[in-house]
Design a protein around this motif. Structure first.
Motif, PDB file in Angstrom:
ATOM      1  N   ASP A 228     -35.398  -4.359  30.657  1.00 19.43           N
ATOM      2  CA  ASP A 228     -35.029  -4.616  32.057  1.00 19.43           C
ATOM      3  C   ASP A 228     -36.273  -4.914  32.883  1.00 19.43           C
ATOM      4  O   ASP A 228     -37.098  -4.032  33.135  1.00 19.43           O
ATOM      5  N   ARG A 229     -36.410  -6.170  33.345  1.00 18.46           N
ATOM      6  CA  ARG A 229     -37.632  -6.588  34.019  1.00 18.46           C
ATOM      7  C   ARG A 229     -37.752  -6.026  35.426  1.00 18.46           C
ATOM      8  O   ARG A 229     -38.838  -6.076  36.015  1.00 18.46           O
ATOM      9  N   THR A 230     -36.677  -5.458  35.980  1.00 20.72           N
ATOM     10  CA  THR A 230     -36.831  -4.825  37.294  1.00 20.72           C
ATOM     11  C   THR A 230     -37.648  -3.546  37.194  1.00 20.72           C
ATOM     12  O   THR A 230     -38.112  -3.034  38.214  1.00 20.72           O
ATOM     13  N   ARG A 231     -37.851  -3.039  35.961  1.00 23.44           N
ATOM     14  CA  ARG A 231     -38.620  -1.808  35.793  1.00 23.44           C
ATOM     15  C   ARG A 231     -39.814  -1.974  34.872  1.00 23.44           C
ATOM     16  O   ARG A 231     -40.579  -1.025  34.681  1.00 23.44           O
TER      17      ARG A 231
ATOM     18  N   TYR B   3     -40.747  -2.535  44.996  1.00 23.82           N
ATOM     19  CA  TYR B   3     -40.439  -2.412  43.565  1.00 23.82           C
ATOM     20  C   TYR B   3     -39.469  -1.251  43.339  1.00 23.82           C
ATOM     21  O   TYR B   3     -38.484  -1.383  42.594  1.00 23.82           O
TER      22      TYR B   3
ATOM     23  N   ASP C 230     -35.960  -2.267  44.563  1.00 23.23           N
ATOM     24  CA  ASP C 230     -35.266  -3.356  43.867  1.00 23.23           C
ATOM     25  C   ASP C 230     -35.080  -3.105  42.379  1.00 23.23           C
ATOM     26  O   ASP C 230     -34.418  -3.891  41.689  1.00 23.23           O
ATOM     27  N   ALA C 231     -35.653  -2.034  41.858  1.00 25.54           N
ATOM     28  CA  ALA C 231     -35.441  -1.689  40.454  1.00 25.54           C
ATOM     29  C   ALA C 231     -34.043  -1.107  40.272  1.00 25.54           C
ATOM     30  O   ALA C 231     -33.531  -0.362  41.120  1.00 25.54           O
ATOM     31  N   ARG C 232     -33.433  -1.448  39.152  1.00 28.27           N
ATOM     32  CA  ARG C 232     -32.114  -0.916  38.854  1.00 28.27           C
ATOM     33  C   ARG C 232     -32.190   0.596  38.629  1.00 28.27           C
ATOM     34  O   ARG C 232     -33.177   1.115  38.102  1.00 28.27           O
TER      35      ARG C 232
ATOM     36  N   THR D 252     -29.137  -1.032  42.270  1.00 31.82           N
ATOM     37  CA  THR D 252     -30.543  -0.730  42.519  1.00 31.82           C
ATOM     38  C   THR D 252     -30.659   0.478  43.439  1.00 31.82           C
ATOM     39  O   THR D 252     -29.660   0.957  43.998  1.00 31.82           O
TER      40      THR D 252
ATOM     41  N   LEU E 240     -39.434   4.003  35.834  1.00 37.26           N
ATOM     42  CA  LEU E 240     -39.999   2.659  35.987  1.00 37.26           C
ATOM     43  C   LEU E 240     -41.297   2.588  35.196  1.00 37.26           C
ATOM     44  O   LEU E 240     -42.122   3.510  35.256  1.00 37.26           O
TER      45      LEU E 240
END
Length: 416
Positions: free
Chosen positions: A206-209, A226, A229-231, A258, A282
């Protein structure tokens, strides 16, 4: 969220998240370093066999340097050395690594100096609630590989009196250091197509983290965005808390929500404890926690990890070394994927790595490093950086050579 906050303090809006994020950059103004080493452990008589974590734990000796011992989900051994000056931290952790190597050797085991298991499939041994949630969220195959088959060096650095400068340096130098210390080109006995297969695994999560936090500008604001917006990986299971039946305190969140979305939920607003937990799930290449966690370095041979720690520390904390290194690394900014795939065979990364190692060698005596450590760094540069052959190239030679060399290399801790 003002003044002293407790774990039950409510996080009501993005401003509260930013307050939390800015506190992550409030730390020591000094120059201490802390080093965490992860190692895959192999059976010397059968390197392709999984080693039970209990067997490793039973073989461990008292550690003279005071390192903390923990295990990762796949049974990887982690040694977290006491923080201190560069030479002091390396000396204490070296004593512990040497003690562990001797004890494991007597028990028929060996530390593997690689960033991704080159032989064995991923198999989880730890079943803690945190890892149950993580496994469900991250999925297979890459979640399992990350949790059970990877090993890294984490270098923890004080923020100094200019946290933003060290934050930016750690990011801008990242691709060059990933390339120079790439050491994970194999999986299940075959080349995986990347010099740092460990980094490739992270890129497929997961690129959000796992993506880098934008560097430059205001680091506190960037980290806050960050976080928002991270899941969400998990939320507190209030029903489990109230039942008293020992149910898992967190449940996975699989709908893509998120932390910013959670701020809008009408029921069960998040608390500071929830935000703290979210931050621990994260995994960007550089993470602020009152110090900087540099997380993008592959595990190295049990005897050569001090080079990785020394070069990283010198280039981020020494102003003169940083200026020279950043001038050389500028053309490589953002080349995370290229660094992981090609290592030092990429010409821009190779040239930048040469300049960075020269800058580090100049800085190390100023940082208290003795002649032996300086010589180790110089020898690494001569063997790997100057010819453009990251440590991964040696592993590829073993895999492509006559049969049996890779298992023997693992069994003998790289001494063939």
């Amino acid at each position: 969220m003002t003044g002293l906050a407790t774990e039950n303090t409510l996080i009501r809006n993005a401003s509260d998240v930013e307050t939390f994020a800015r506190r992550c950059f409030l730390g020591s103004p000094g120059d201490q370093v802390g080093i965490e080493l992860e190692f895959l452990v192999f059976d010397r008589t059968a390197p392709a066999r999984q080693v039970p974590m209990a067997r490793i734990a039973a073989a461990l000796p008292p550690l003279p340097g005071g390192s903390v011992v923990t295990f990762e989900p796949g049974g990887q051994l982690e040694l977290s050395g006491p923080p201190g000056s560069l030479p002091g931290a390396i000396a204490l952790l070296t004593a512990d690594v040497n003690a562990v190597r001797r004890a494991l050797r007597d028990a028929g085991l060996a530390l593997g100096g690689v960033g991704l298991d080159p032989l064995r499939p991923a198999r989880r041994q730890l079943r803690l609630p945190r890892y149950e949630v993580m496994a469900r969220f991250l999925g297979t195959p890459y979640g399992s590989l990350m949790m059970c088959s990877t090993a890294s060096i984490q270098v923890n650095l004080d923020l100094g009196d200019r946290p933003a400068a060290r934050w930016e340096r750690a990011h801008l130098l990242g691709p060059v250091l990933v390339a120079a210390f790439a050491n994970s080109p194999l999986s299940e006995g075959r080349p995986c197509g990347w010099m740092s297969g460990r980094q490739a695994v992270w890129e497929r999560l997961d690129r959000t983290r796992t993506a880098a936090v934008p560097a430059g500008g205001d680091p506190g604001a960037a980290w806050a965005e960050y976080l928002l917006d991270a899941r969400l990986m998990a939320v507190r299971d209030t029903a489990g808390d109230e039942s008293g039946d020992g149910a898992e305190p967190y449940r996975p969140v699989l709908d893509g929500s998120t932390f910013r979305d959670r701020l809008a939920w009408s029921e069960h607003p998040p608390t500071l404890a929830d935000l703290n937990y979210h931050a621990t799930t994260l995994f960007p290449p550089v993470r602020p926690r009152g110090w900087l966690e540099i997380r993008y370095l592959d595990a190295q041979h049990p005897a050569s990890w001090p080079v990785c720690a020394a070069v990283t520390h010198a280039l981020v904390t020494d102003d003169r070394a940083a200026d020279a290194a950043l001038a050389a690394a500028g053309p490589c900014a953002g080349m995370w994927s290229a660094a992981a795939r090609h290592g030092l065979s990429e010409p821009r990364l190779r040239r930048a790595a040469g300049a960075c190692f020269r800058a580090a060698l100049s800085a190390l005596p100023r940082l208290g490093a003795g002649p032996a450590l300086v010589c180790e760094v110089a020898a690494f540069a001569d063997r790997h950086v100057t010819p453009g052959r990251a440590p991964a190239a040696d592993l590829l030679d073993l895999a492509r050579g006559p049969g049996g060399r890779l298992p023997d290399w693992l069994a003998q801790e790289g001494r063939i």
